[in-house]
Write a protein that holds these residues in place. Structure first.
Motif, PDB file in Angstrom:
ATOM      1  N   PRO A   1       0.813  -1.235   0.000  1.00 10.26           N
ATOM      2  CA  PRO A   1       0.000   0.000   0.000  1.00 10.26           C
ATOM      3  C   PRO A   1       0.837   1.272   0.000  1.00 10.26           C
TER       4      PRO A   1
ATOM      5  N   SER B   1      -2.058  -8.948  -6.429  1.00  5.78           N
ATOM      6  CA  SER B   1      -2.881  -8.172  -5.495  1.00  5.78           C
ATOM      7  C   SER B   1      -2.913  -6.695  -5.882  1.00  5.78           C
ATOM      8  N   THR B   2      -1.775  -6.168  -6.303  1.00  3.61           N
ATOM      9  CA  THR B   2      -1.728  -4.766  -6.723  1.00  3.61           C
ATOM     10  C   THR B   2      -2.538  -4.544  -7.994  1.00  3.61           C
TER      11      THR B   2
ATOM     12  N   GLU C   1      -6.133  -4.447  -7.086  1.00  5.28           N
ATOM     13  CA  GLU C   1      -6.452  -3.201  -6.396  1.00  5.28           C
ATOM     14  C   GLU C   1      -6.594  -2.041  -7.378  1.00  5.28           C
TER      15      GLU C   1
ATOM     16  N   LYS D   1      -9.965  -2.031  -9.388  1.00 10.55           N
ATOM     17  CA  LYS D   1     -11.220  -1.725  -8.701  1.00 10.55           C
ATOM     18  C   LYS D   1     -11.701  -0.336  -9.093  1.00 10.55           C
TER      19      LYS D   1
ATOM     20  N   HIS E   1     -13.445   2.658  -7.631  1.00 11.43           N
ATOM     21  CA  HIS E   1     -13.806   3.260  -6.355  1.00 11.43           C
ATOM     22  C   HIS E   1     -14.931   4.260  -6.567  1.00 11.43           C
TER      23      HIS E   1
END
Length: 326
Positions: A56, A187-188, A191, A194, A196
């Motif tokens: 993150p 995972s990145t 992310e 997505k 938002h």
């Protein structure tokens, strides 16, 4: 204006323009060397974050790295434009209008001047060109009108918008490969993929089961009310206490108006909110008993006062008789 003043002004413009261009070129070279070191250190920090599993933080820092890379590329283009204009200052001085072959270079310098705070020499060049070609020429470039002629790469590199997720993922992969890291980017990537929700865009329309249930509830309670107005009515009904008013029949004359009795029924939960507590029956009985005892005490006090007055009168009479005998 005399010919002497024109020649003097031309010489002043050429001298100032050459000085500002030379200073801008040398300053750009120094800033590029400085940014090279900063970029190396930032990329090394991101590699350390990826190695320790702090992805993150790396996702946030990579945006700053992309920003610095864009500024470095914009400075490189501006350096070439400044050298190009510096070599053709005599042509600019001799012509009243901006030469066509120098339009892109001059426009790019004017556009980048307020966006590059590290290069104050570009602002001086912008002011010189505003005096030379007029404020309308400079405003057209600053507003990016169709005929402004600003270089497309300069506009993209100096943009303040956030970089897309694909670009950030690409840079993070390059940094991991550069430092020899076996980094799993799944995972990145998920992310960045997505979507938002924009929290500043206001309330969103309800979709799905909740939207299908809402109209059925309101329509069943009040079919004649439009769907858009029924939620407002329901909120008002929940907030306001229920009040029932009964009035007699009204007539035209004011003397015939007779208000009927009013009956205010307050719900317990509403009464608790409004601090309206109906008195219980035992409290009323205690109050009535206290009033009755007070009345009895008052009556006893009156009787005692009358007896005291009678005794006082008798004592006075006795005292008067003794005095007469003497």
């Amino acid at each position: 204006m005399s010919l002497l003043n024109q020649l003097f002004n031309r010489g002043v413009f050429a001298g100032k323009c050459k000085t500002c261009l030379s200073l801008a070129i040398s300053r750009i070279k120094l800033l590029q060397n400085k940014r090279d070191l900063q970029l190396k250190n930032m990329r090394k920090e991101i590699a350390q974050f990826l190695q320790t599993g702090q992805e993150p933080i790396a996702r946030i820092r990579v945006e700053h790295v992309i920003r610095e890379q864009n500024i470095w590329a914009a400075y490189e283009i501006l350096e070439l434009f400044c050298e190009f204009v510096l070599a053709r200052v005599p042509i600019i001085e001799s012509q009243k209008e901006c030469p066509v072959e120098l339009r892109e270079a001059i426009a790019s310098i004017i556009f980048a001047a307020p966006r590059c705070s590290d290069l104050p020499d570009l602002l001086q060049l912008k002011n010189l060109f505003a005096v030379k070609y007029g404020k309308e020429f400079v405003s057209a470039i600053s507003e990016l009108r169709p005929d402004s002629g600003v270089n497309r790469s300069i506009i993209e590199k100096l943009a303040v918008s956030a970089p897309p997720g694909e670009l950030k993922l690409k840079v993070m992969k390059e940094i991991a490969k550069e430092h020899g890291l076996d980094w799993d980017s799944s995972s990145t990537a998920s992310e960045f993929s997505k979507t938002h929700e924009d929290l500043l865009g206001g309330p969103k329309v309800v979709h799905g089961a909740a939207a299908s249930q809402a109209p059925s509830q309101y329509s069943s309670s009040n079919p004649s009310t439009p769907y858009g107005e029924s939620p407002v009515v329901s909120v008002v009904e929940k907030q306001e206490p229920e009040c029932h008013h009964t009035f007699t029949r009204t007539s035209n004359s004011a003397s015939d108006i007779k208000p009927g009795p009013k009956n205010f029924d307050v719900k317990p939960e509403v009464a608790s909110k409004l601090d309206i507590r109906p008195p219980p029956s035992d409290v009323l009985e205690k109050a009535r008993a206290a009033i009755a005892s007070a009345e009895r005490a008052t009556a006893a006090a009156r009787v005692a006062a009358e007896l005291a007055n009678v005794n006082l009168g008798a004592m006075k009479l006795e005292g008067g008789g003794q005095a007469s005998e003497c």
